[in-house]
Design a protein around this motif. Structure first.
Motif, mmCIF file in Angstrom:
data_model
loop_
_atom_site.group_PDB
_atom_site.id
_atom_site.type_symbol
_atom_site.label_atom_id
_atom_site.label_comp_id
_atom_site.label_asym_id
_atom_site.label_seq_id
_atom_site.Cartn_x
_atom_site.Cartn_y
_atom_site.Cartn_z
ATOM 1 N N GLU A 179 0.838 -1.190 0.000
ATOM 2 C CA GLU A 179 0.000 0.000 0.000
ATOM 3 C C GLU A 179 0.872 1.238 0.000
ATOM 4 O OE1 GLU A 179 -3.027 0.058 3.032
ATOM 5 O OE2 GLU A 179 -3.002 -2.116 3.121
ATOM 6 N N SER A 180 0.428 2.261 -0.726
ATOM 7 C CA SER A 180 1.178 3.513 -0.679
ATOM 8 C C SER A 180 0.846 4.262 0.609
ATOM 9 C CB SER A 180 0.853 4.364 -1.900
ATOM 10 O OG SER A 180 -0.511 4.725 -1.894
ATOM 11 N N ASP A 189 -1.749 10.274 1.714
ATOM 12 C CA ASP A 189 -1.278 11.625 1.406
ATOM 13 C C ASP A 189 -1.058 12.469 2.652
ATOM 14 O OD1 ASP A 189 -1.270 11.083 -1.304
ATOM 15 O OD2 ASP A 189 -3.195 12.074 -1.679
ATOM 16 N N ALA A 242 2.200 11.343 4.275
ATOM 17 C CA ALA A 242 3.330 11.660 3.397
ATOM 18 C C ALA A 242 3.619 13.163 3.384
ATOM 19 C CB ALA A 242 3.050 11.152 1.986
ATOM 20 N N PRO A 259 9.464 6.369 0.906
ATOM 21 C CA PRO A 259 8.803 5.608 -0.168
ATOM 22 C C PRO A 259 8.515 4.147 0.180
ATOM 23 C CG PRO A 259 10.626 6.902 -1.046
ATOM 24 C CD PRO A 259 10.715 6.978 0.455
ATOM 25 N N ARG A 260 9.164 3.631 1.199
ATOM 26 C CA ARG A 260 8.988 2.225 1.605
ATOM 27 C C ARG A 260 8.040 2.052 2.791
ATOM 28 N NH1 ARG A 260 11.345 -0.156 -2.521
ATOM 29 N NH2 ARG A 260 13.570 0.152 -2.762
ATOM 30 N N SER A 315 4.522 2.192 5.113
ATOM 31 C CA SER A 315 3.063 2.065 5.092
ATOM 32 C C SER A 315 2.571 2.365 6.508
ATOM 33 C CB SER A 315 2.620 0.671 4.648
ATOM 34 O OG SER A 315 3.032 -0.306 5.573
#
Length: 120
Positions: free
Chosen positions: A3-4, A7, A10, A32-33, A35
């Motif tokens: 899963e990203s 937002d 992030a 980026p890694r 979750s």
């Protein structure tokens, strides 16, 4: 990770880790890694993070759990109702905490996105 990163998480991590300090540079490489493993149920937006540590290098934070970054929140009127803390354990991003200092102003991750000013 399958899963990203959401937002809101992030964006706040990007703002709080935006300096050129070696610790922040190394932690940004982990984003980026990441979750989200879970979130606080009170609505503050605190997020507990999950990271495959075999895919990234640890940041130079030292052993144990540390506050690797922090930023105060300022409303449009200049009031400071809380802060955001980024924790690392053994050099790896662990959780993003939203802290409230006010009973009058709702402090959560959505508010943090509006009120955070990048560190200078």
């Amino acid at each position: 990770m399958t899963e990203s990163l959401p937002d809101d998480v992030a964006d706040v991590l990007e703002l709080v880790l935006s300096t050129d300090q070696p610790v922040h540079v190394a932690l940004r490489q982990q984003v980026p890694r990441l979750s989200v493993k879970s979130r606080c149920t009170c609505g503050c937006g605190t997020a507990y993070l999950e990271l495959d540590t075999s895919e990234v290098e640890p940041a130079p934070t030292g052993p144990g759990t540390v506050v690797a970054a922090d930023a105060q929140l300022f409303t449009e009127s200049g009031e400071c109702p809380g802060e955001v803390l980024v924790f690392a354990q053994g050099g790896y991003l662990s959780w993003l905490e939203v802290c409230s200092w006010s009973d009058d102003v709702e402090v959560n991750l959505a508010a943090a996105r509006r009120w955070l000013r990048p560190p200078s």
